[in-house]
Design an enzyme around this catalytic site. Structure first.
Site, PDB file in Angstrom:
ATOM      1  N   TYR A 138       0.848  -1.189   0.000  1.00 27.98           N
ATOM      2  CA  TYR A 138       0.000   0.000   0.000  1.00 27.98           C
ATOM      3  C   TYR A 138       0.887   1.242   0.000  1.00 27.98           C
ATOM      4  O   TYR A 138       1.868   1.315   0.748  1.00 27.98           O
ATOM      5  CB  TYR A 138      -0.914   0.022   1.233  1.00 27.98           C
ATOM      6  CG  TYR A 138      -1.921   1.144   1.130  1.00 27.98           C
ATOM      7  CD1 TYR A 138      -3.102   0.973   0.424  1.00 27.98           C
ATOM      8  CD2 TYR A 138      -1.648   2.398   1.678  1.00 27.98           C
ATOM      9  CE1 TYR A 138      -4.004   2.014   0.263  1.00 27.98           C
ATOM     10  CE2 TYR A 138      -2.543   3.444   1.528  1.00 27.98           C
ATOM     11  CZ  TYR A 138      -3.719   3.248   0.821  1.00 27.98           C
ATOM     12  OH  TYR A 138      -4.595   4.277   0.662  1.00 27.98           O
ATOM     13  N   GLN A 199     -10.805   0.098   1.520  1.00 25.20           N
ATOM     14  CA  GLN A 199     -11.289  -0.745   0.420  1.00 25.20           C
ATOM     15  C   GLN A 199     -10.126  -1.393  -0.336  1.00 25.20           C
ATOM     16  O   GLN A 199     -10.244  -2.530  -0.811  1.00 25.20           O
ATOM     17  CB  GLN A 199     -12.232   0.025  -0.522  1.00 25.20           C
ATOM     18  CG  GLN A 199     -11.686   1.299  -1.158  1.00 25.20           C
ATOM     19  CD  GLN A 199     -11.800   2.527  -0.250  1.00 25.20           C
ATOM     20  OE1 GLN A 199     -11.868   2.411   0.975  1.00 25.20           O
ATOM     21  NE2 GLN A 199     -11.806   3.707  -0.853  1.00 25.20           N
ATOM     22  N   SER A 245       6.383   9.035  12.671  1.00 28.46           N
ATOM     23  CA  SER A 245       7.840   8.908  12.754  1.00 28.46           C
ATOM     24  C   SER A 245       8.400   9.422  14.081  1.00 28.46           C
ATOM     25  O   SER A 245       7.823  10.306  14.707  1.00 28.46           O
ATOM     26  CB  SER A 245       8.495   9.700  11.628  1.00 28.46           C
ATOM     27  OG  SER A 245       8.134   9.173  10.397  1.00 28.46           O
ATOM     28  N   GLN A 267      12.484  14.698  11.407  1.00 29.16           N
ATOM     29  CA  GLN A 267      11.322  13.841  11.648  1.00 29.16           C
ATOM     30  C   GLN A 267      10.083  14.651  12.015  1.00 29.16           C
ATOM     31  O   GLN A 267       8.966  14.280  11.678  1.00 29.16           O
ATOM     32  CB  GLN A 267      11.611  12.788  12.714  1.00 29.16           C
ATOM     33  CG  GLN A 267      12.626  11.773  12.264  1.00 29.16           C
ATOM     34  CD  GLN A 267      12.332  11.233  10.866  1.00 29.16           C
ATOM     35  OE1 GLN A 267      11.426  10.432  10.668  1.00 29.16           O
ATOM     36  NE2 GLN A 267      13.099  11.684   9.869  1.00 29.16           N
ATOM     37  N   HIS A 270       7.514  15.434   9.356  1.00 25.80           N
ATOM     38  CA  HIS A 270       6.693  14.384   8.764  1.00 25.80           C
ATOM     39  C   HIS A 270       5.221  14.526   9.119  1.00 25.80           C
ATOM     40  O   HIS A 270       4.349  14.291   8.287  1.00 25.80           O
ATOM     41  CB  HIS A 270       7.148  12.998   9.242  1.00 25.80           C
ATOM     42  CG  HIS A 270       8.130  12.341   8.323  1.00 25.80           C
ATOM     43  ND1 HIS A 270       7.815  12.020   7.041  1.00 25.80           N
ATOM     44  CD2 HIS A 270       9.415  11.946   8.521  1.00 25.80           C
ATOM     45  CE1 HIS A 270       8.878  11.443   6.469  1.00 25.80           C
ATOM     46  NE2 HIS A 270       9.862  11.391   7.344  1.00 25.80           N
ATOM     47  N   GLU A 335      11.951   4.668  16.920  1.00 24.23           N
ATOM     48  CA  GLU A 335      12.089   4.168  15.557  1.00 24.23           C
ATOM     49  C   GLU A 335      13.536   4.400  15.067  1.00 24.23           C
ATOM     50  O   GLU A 335      14.181   3.506  14.560  1.00 24.23           O
ATOM     51  CB  GLU A 335      11.094   4.914  14.666  1.00 24.23           C
ATOM     52  CG  GLU A 335      11.130   4.497  13.221  1.00 24.23           C
ATOM     53  CD  GLU A 335      10.246   5.384  12.344  1.00 24.23           C
ATOM     54  OE1 GLU A 335       9.917   6.515  12.753  1.00 24.23           O
ATOM     55  OE2 GLU A 335       9.901   4.936  11.234  1.00 24.23           O
ATOM     56  N   HIS A 336      14.008   5.646  15.234  1.00 23.64           N
ATOM     57  CA  HIS A 336      15.387   5.984  14.859  1.00 23.64           C
ATOM     58  C   HIS A 336      16.139   6.482  16.082  1.00 23.64           C
ATOM     59  O   HIS A 336      15.648   7.362  16.780  1.00 23.64           O
ATOM     60  CB  HIS A 336      15.425   7.119  13.829  1.00 23.64           C
ATOM     61  CG  HIS A 336      14.553   6.899  12.639  1.00 23.64           C
ATOM     62  ND1 HIS A 336      13.306   7.460  12.517  1.00 23.64           N
ATOM     63  CD2 HIS A 336      14.754   6.173  11.520  1.00 23.64           C
ATOM     64  CE1 HIS A 336      12.774   7.095  11.359  1.00 23.64           C
ATOM     65  NE2 HIS A 336      13.618   6.312  10.737  1.00 23.64           N
ATOM     66  N   ASP A 369      16.748   7.189   5.515  1.00 27.39           N
ATOM     67  CA  ASP A 369      15.433   7.313   4.872  1.00 27.39           C
ATOM     68  C   ASP A 369      15.523   7.074   3.372  1.00 27.39           C
ATOM     69  O   ASP A 369      14.623   6.509   2.767  1.00 27.39           O
ATOM     70  CB  ASP A 369      14.854   8.725   5.085  1.00 27.39           C
ATOM     71  CG  ASP A 369      14.094   8.836   6.391  1.00 27.39           C
ATOM     72  OD1 ASP A 369      13.887   7.805   7.059  1.00 27.39           O
ATOM     73  OD2 ASP A 369      13.697   9.969   6.739  1.00 27.39           O
ATOM     74  N   GLU A 423      -0.352 -38.871  26.176  1.00 24.79           N
ATOM     75  CA  GLU A 423      -1.344 -37.872  25.742  1.00 24.79           C
ATOM     76  C   GLU A 423      -2.662 -38.517  25.330  1.00 24.79           C
ATOM     77  O   GLU A 423      -3.569 -37.833  24.866  1.00 24.79           O
ATOM     78  CB  GLU A 423      -0.766 -37.014  24.594  1.00 24.79           C
ATOM     79  CG  GLU A 423       0.398 -36.156  25.049  1.00 24.79           C
ATOM     80  CD  GLU A 423       0.882 -35.161  23.993  1.00 24.79           C
ATOM     81  OE1 GLU A 423       0.432 -35.233  22.840  1.00 24.79           O
ATOM     82  OE2 GLU A 423       1.718 -34.294  24.364  1.00 24.79           O
ATOM     83  N   HIS A 428      -1.576 -41.967  17.045  1.00 20.99           N
ATOM     84  CA  HIS A 428      -0.198 -41.480  16.911  1.00 20.99           C
ATOM     85  C   HIS A 428       0.774 -42.630  17.217  1.00 20.99           C
ATOM     86  O   HIS A 428       1.720 -42.883  16.466  1.00 20.99           O
ATOM     87  CB  HIS A 428       0.084 -40.339  17.899  1.00 20.99           C
ATOM     88  CG  HIS A 428      -0.519 -39.025  17.521  1.00 20.99           C
ATOM     89  ND1 HIS A 428      -1.864 -38.808  17.468  1.00 20.99           N
ATOM     90  CD2 HIS A 428       0.057 -37.838  17.201  1.00 20.99           C
ATOM     91  CE1 HIS A 428      -2.093 -37.551  17.129  1.00 20.99           C
ATOM     92  NE2 HIS A 428      -0.942 -36.934  16.954  1.00 20.99           N
TER      93      HIS A 428
HETATM   94  N1  HSO Z   1      11.289   8.704   8.068  1.00 21.36           N
HETATM   95  C1  HSO Z   1      10.168   8.054   7.437  1.00 21.36           C
HETATM   96  C2  HSO Z   1      10.448   7.579   6.061  1.00 21.36           C
HETATM   97  C3  HSO Z   1      10.619   8.636   5.040  1.00 21.36           C
HETATM   98  N2  HSO Z   1      11.270   9.776   5.201  1.00 21.36           N
HETATM   99  C4  HSO Z   1      10.195   8.632   3.746  1.00 21.36           C
HETATM  100  C5  HSO Z   1      11.276  10.456   4.079  1.00 21.36           C
HETATM  101  N3  HSO Z   1      10.605   9.749   3.190  1.00 21.36           N
HETATM  102  C6  HSO Z   1       9.744   6.839   8.243  1.00 21.36           C
HETATM  103  O1  HSO Z   1      10.533   6.469   9.201  1.00 21.36           O
HETATM  104 ZN    ZN Z   2      11.797  10.614   7.099  1.00 17.18          ZN
END
Ligand code: HSO
Ligand code: ZN
Length: 439
Positions: A138, A199, A245, A267, A270, A335-336, A369, A423, A428
């Site tokens: 997706y 969907q 993020s 980040q 985002h 995450e980072h 990234d 058992e 078996h």
């Molecule tokens: N930092 C985002 C991924 C991303 N950054 C895509 C820029 N484009 C997810 O950890």
């Molecule tokens: Zn990013």
């Protein structure tokens, strides 16, 4: 504040439901005759697509995306690819190609091998590693349609040897980001459908008259997509429930405040719900980073988003020492995680929970990234405590291999029969006994 209060601040709520906007609630009441939560709406859509197939996909695409389709309109056509190629800047295409190559090279090294081992009296045990037959990726629409994310999902699937990779992108007034199409094709995606939201997820999970059913769905999405992935999980596998993020920077007095602030904002821009945290043992650095972040933020095109994110989830923590800083960092399980310290490799053994770790002043998060090669689909919301980064094995599964000879089986028959009878499973035991008596 005390350690406990800080740890509380660093612990994110996991995936929670969000409120629907009044506009969507009103629309739902008109369509379905009742008030619905986001999860109820998603359940309705998923159920309808499961029962009715293409007809429901067409209905919801009309209702939500305001696009009128016949089933033959779902797929991106050859003409659309060509238009994308024409519209694309060749320099961007070249950078995407290089990025995809780095991602492919890195993921090639992850590829696990099937193995077999010889045991007593000619018996053989092993493990086959088999790629999935078909996966669906997706890709969100709007400003979150990232070609880099297409690469990060499709390339590992292709390296794994997945039989067929398909993709779903929401139809934004019938148009798709050209670089998303180009990246998808370069990475080996065979079919791209212009369908979005719950969907799209339901169509991939159950299949329709024109859309093939997949075995696993990966890729980020908005709240409806994420709820739909949760809803279809079990009918198909999913990668993870991705949240906003996050970056957490562990810095000592040698860190450059300009770099530190820039990385926080990378980040923050985002998502208003993104989080950016700095933990340092140096109060002076903390002050400088705060000032610098304010200055850099004011100049960002996406400053509204970044400001909202910083207001909500921006945090600079001054720790007693670097060991406490690492403890806090692990509690957050970001995450980072960046280690902006004089000797980052000395801290690496203390990293317990992080999706990805970036060491030193010249490994800023955006390097990961876009370009270095490791995947940018990473666990968020503290789930790095138990989830891994998306990888080649995400698209493979393991099958056990067992082969015994008659003498090898005879040797262990008694144990097996005893366990089966304990058992209460006589059939078996019989399956073993008749083979022993053969000799
Ligand atoms: N930092 C985002 C991924 C991303 N950054 C895509 C820029 N484009 C997810 O950890
Ligand atoms: Zn990013």
């Amino acid at each position: 504040v005390g350690e406990y209060a800080i740890e509380k601040m660093l612990t994110k709520a996991s995936f929670d439901e969000v409120e629907l906007s009044p506009k969507i609630r009103e629309a739902n009441k008109k369509t379905f005759g009742r008030d619905m939560t986001a999860a109820e709406l998603v359940r309705q859509i998923v159920g309808d697509v499961r029962r009715e197939g293409d007809a429901a996909v067409i209905r919801y695409t009309h209702l939500i995306d305001r696009v009128d389709y016949k089933p033959e309109d779902f797929l991106v056509t050859e003409a659309e690819y060509e238009a994308a190629e024409k519209a694309a800047d060749p320099a961007v295409v070249e950078s995407l190609r290089k990025a995809a190559e780095n991602v492919r090279r890195y993921h090639q090294e992850q590829k696990p091998n099937s193995w077999m081992t010889y045991r007593e009296k000619g018996s053989i045990l092993g493990q086959s590693i088999i790629p999935l037959d078909r996966v669906g990726i997706y890709v969100p629409g709007g400003t979150a349609a990232y070609p880099s994310s297409v690469i990060m999902n499709a390339v590992p699937a292709s390296v794994a040897g997945v039989g067929e990779i398909i993709m779903m992108v929401p139809p934004k007034n019938g148009k798709i980001n050209p670089y998303v199409l180009i990246a998808a094709r370069a990475a080996g995606v065979k079919k791209i459908y212009k369908i979005g939201g719950a969907q799209a997820i339901a169509a991939m999970a159950f299949g329709t008259e024109t859309i093939p059913r997949v075995d696993k769905i990966t890729g980020p999405g908005n709240i409806f997509v994420t709820l739909a992935k949760k809803e279809v999980y079990g009918h198909v596998d999913i990668d993870m429930l991705a949240g906003p993020s996050e970056i957490l920077i562990v810095a000592d007095k040698t860190a450059d405040p300009v770099y530190t602030a820039a990385d926080m904002l990378s980040q923050a821009e985002h998502d208003p719900l993104a989080s950016s945290i700095v933990i340092t043992d140096d109060a002076e650095l903390a002050e400088k980073v705060a000032k610098e972040a304010e200055k850099q933020l004011a100049a960002l095109p996406r400053r509204e988003i970044a400001q909202a994110s910083i207001d909500r989830n921006g945090l600079i923590v001054v720790a007693d020492d670097m060991m406490q800083a690492m403890r806090f960092a692990n509690v957050s399980a970001p995450e980072h995680m960046e280690l902006l310290t004089a000797q980052p490799f000395q801290l690496l053994p203390y990293v317990r929970h992080a999706g990805a770790v970036f060491l030193g002043a010249y490994s800023p998060e955006p390097l990961g990234d876009y370009f270095a090669g490791p995947n940018h689909v990473l666990p968020t919301g503290g789930t790095a405590r138990y989830y891994s980064v998306l990888n080649v094995e995400t698209f493979m599964k393991r099958t056990s291999i067992i082969s015994y000879t008659q003498p090898a089986l005879s040797d262990v028959s008694e144990d097996i029969i005893r366990l089966a009878e304990t058992e209460g499973l006589q059939a078996h035991a019989n399956a073993i006994r008749i083979r022993r008596e053969q000799k």
